[in-house]
Design a protein around this motif. Sequence first.
Motif, short mmCIF file in Angstrom:
data_model
loop_
_atom_site.label_atom_id
_atom_site.label_comp_id
_atom_site.label_asym_id
_atom_site.label_seq_id
_atom_site.Cartn_x
_atom_site.Cartn_y
_atom_site.Cartn_z
N VAL A 247 29.90 5.69 85.84
CA VAL A 247 30.45 5.05 87.04
C VAL A 247 31.37 3.89 86.68
CG1 VAL A 247 29.83 3.70 89.07
CG2 VAL A 247 28.52 5.75 88.50
N LEU A 248 30.97 3.11 85.66
CA LEU A 248 31.73 1.92 85.29
C LEU A 248 32.89 2.22 84.34
CD1 LEU A 248 28.71 -0.49 84.66
CD2 LEU A 248 30.17 -0.41 86.69
N GLY A 249 32.85 3.38 83.71
CA GLY A 249 33.87 3.70 82.72
C GLY A 249 33.74 2.84 81.47
N LYS A 250 32.50 2.51 81.12
CA LYS A 250 32.23 1.65 79.96
C LYS A 250 31.41 2.43 78.92
CE LYS A 250 34.27 -1.82 81.88
NZ LYS A 250 33.60 -3.03 82.36
N PRO A 251 31.55 2.08 77.65
CA PRO A 251 30.79 2.79 76.62
C PRO A 251 29.29 2.57 76.73
CG PRO A 251 31.95 0.90 75.67
CD PRO A 251 32.44 1.05 77.08
N VAL A 252 28.54 3.59 76.37
CA VAL A 252 27.08 3.52 76.30
C VAL A 252 26.68 3.69 74.84
CG1 VAL A 252 24.90 4.49 77.10
CG2 VAL A 252 26.90 4.48 78.62
N VAL A 253 25.88 2.77 74.34
CA VAL A 253 25.51 2.73 72.93
C VAL A 253 24.02 3.00 72.78
CG1 VAL A 253 25.32 1.24 70.90
CG2 VAL A 253 27.37 1.15 72.32
N GLY A 254 23.65 3.87 71.87
CA GLY A 254 22.25 4.17 71.61
C GLY A 254 21.74 3.43 70.38
N ILE A 255 20.57 2.84 70.51
CA ILE A 255 19.93 2.10 69.41
C ILE A 255 18.52 2.68 69.21
CG2 ILE A 255 19.05 -0.14 68.65
CD1 ILE A 255 22.10 0.07 68.67
N THR A 256 18.14 2.95 67.97
CA THR A 256 16.82 3.52 67.73
C THR A 256 15.75 2.43 67.83
OG1 THR A 256 16.70 3.21 65.32
CG2 THR A 256 17.87 5.16 66.13
N THR A 257 14.58 2.85 68.25
CA THR A 257 13.45 1.91 68.31
C THR A 257 13.09 1.41 66.92
OG1 THR A 257 11.94 3.81 68.26
CG2 THR A 257 12.48 2.93 70.41
N LEU A 258 13.24 2.26 65.91
CA LEU A 258 12.92 1.87 64.53
C LEU A 258 13.83 0.75 64.06
CD1 LEU A 258 12.48 5.48 63.13
CD2 LEU A 258 10.64 3.85 63.57
N ALA A 259 15.13 0.87 64.34
CA ALA A 259 16.09 -0.16 63.91
C ALA A 259 15.83 -1.48 64.61
CB ALA A 259 17.51 0.32 64.18
N ALA A 260 15.49 -1.43 65.89
CA ALA A 260 15.24 -2.67 66.64
C ALA A 260 13.97 -3.36 66.15
CB ALA A 260 15.15 -2.37 68.13
N ILE A 261 12.93 -2.58 65.84
CA ILE A 261 11.71 -3.18 65.29
C ILE A 261 11.99 -3.78 63.93
CG2 ILE A 261 9.37 -2.67 64.44
CD1 ILE A 261 9.15 -0.60 66.70
N ASP B 247 18.63 -3.51 57.11
CA ASP B 247 19.60 -2.42 57.04
C ASP B 247 18.90 -1.12 56.66
OD1 ASP B 247 21.84 -4.12 57.54
OD2 ASP B 247 21.74 -4.79 55.45
N PRO B 248 19.25 -0.01 57.28
CA PRO B 248 18.56 1.25 56.98
C PRO B 248 18.78 1.69 55.54
CG PRO B 248 20.44 1.63 58.44
CD PRO B 248 20.26 0.15 58.34
N GLU B 249 17.71 2.17 54.91
CA GLU B 249 17.78 2.67 53.55
C GLU B 249 17.41 4.15 53.46
OE1 GLU B 249 15.47 0.13 50.98
OE2 GLU B 249 17.19 -1.24 50.73
N SER B 250 17.04 4.75 54.57
CA SER B 250 16.73 6.17 54.62
C SER B 250 16.97 6.67 56.03
CB SER B 250 15.27 6.43 54.20
OG SER B 250 14.38 5.97 55.21
N GLU B 251 16.90 7.97 56.21
CA GLU B 251 16.99 8.55 57.54
C GLU B 251 15.62 8.47 58.22
OE1 GLU B 251 19.77 9.71 59.03
OE2 GLU B 251 20.89 9.07 57.26
N ALA B 252 15.64 8.37 59.52
CA ALA B 252 14.38 8.44 60.27
C ALA B 252 13.78 9.83 60.13
CB ALA B 252 14.63 8.12 61.74
#
Length: 225
Positions: A88-102, A136-141
Amino acid sequence: MRVLAIDTALANCAAAVLDNGADTACYDSVGEEIGRGHAEKLMDMIGEVMAETSTAFSDLDRVIVTVGPGSFTGLRVGLSVARGFGLVLGKPVVGITTLAAIAKSSAPDDGGAPLLVALTGKGEEVYCQAFSASGDPESEAGVRTFSDLAATLPEGIRLAGSAAESVAEKCGLPQDRILSRCGYPGIREVAELGLVADPAKSSPSPLYLRPPDATPQTKGRIERQ
């Protein structure tokens, strides 16, 4: 940049508005550990943080949402709302993993041993990812078993997340390796990660680490020719 952050992936339901501008800086958040019922709570929480920061939807530069690992129903709620706003807003939506936020909230940034963020999975399974001491991530989830982790964890590894206690116990690690036992991310960390994320590389798509338990019913189905 002013952003709206949403988290419905795990037991918590939360929303926040964060602005990192020198002249427009603000932050407000609301959250509640509810387990279920995210759909009934989320829109009121969004309205509250938008009102408290005097933010109109047209003021937002992007929308940020947690993408998992998490519950199927919770992820669907947050992703649907975030994508709807973005459309609706024409703005980007960004996904963040729960693992990265923790990891962002737990990593000590001391140049020491890495951090394993581990969330409780099915039975002997753990949803986890390794991060550096700076987050910083050092492996894949991925999905790992306790026995697999016990055989492969590097020396000195530190732990965070809802499965940290179980990993420490089953892998013979001392309690002082546990930096956090929190089972869901902080909404501020979600917002801060979303501020700097590249929308082209952080898709608002669910991160499912294992297939669903349910399978389509085939008994009695007529084969199509």
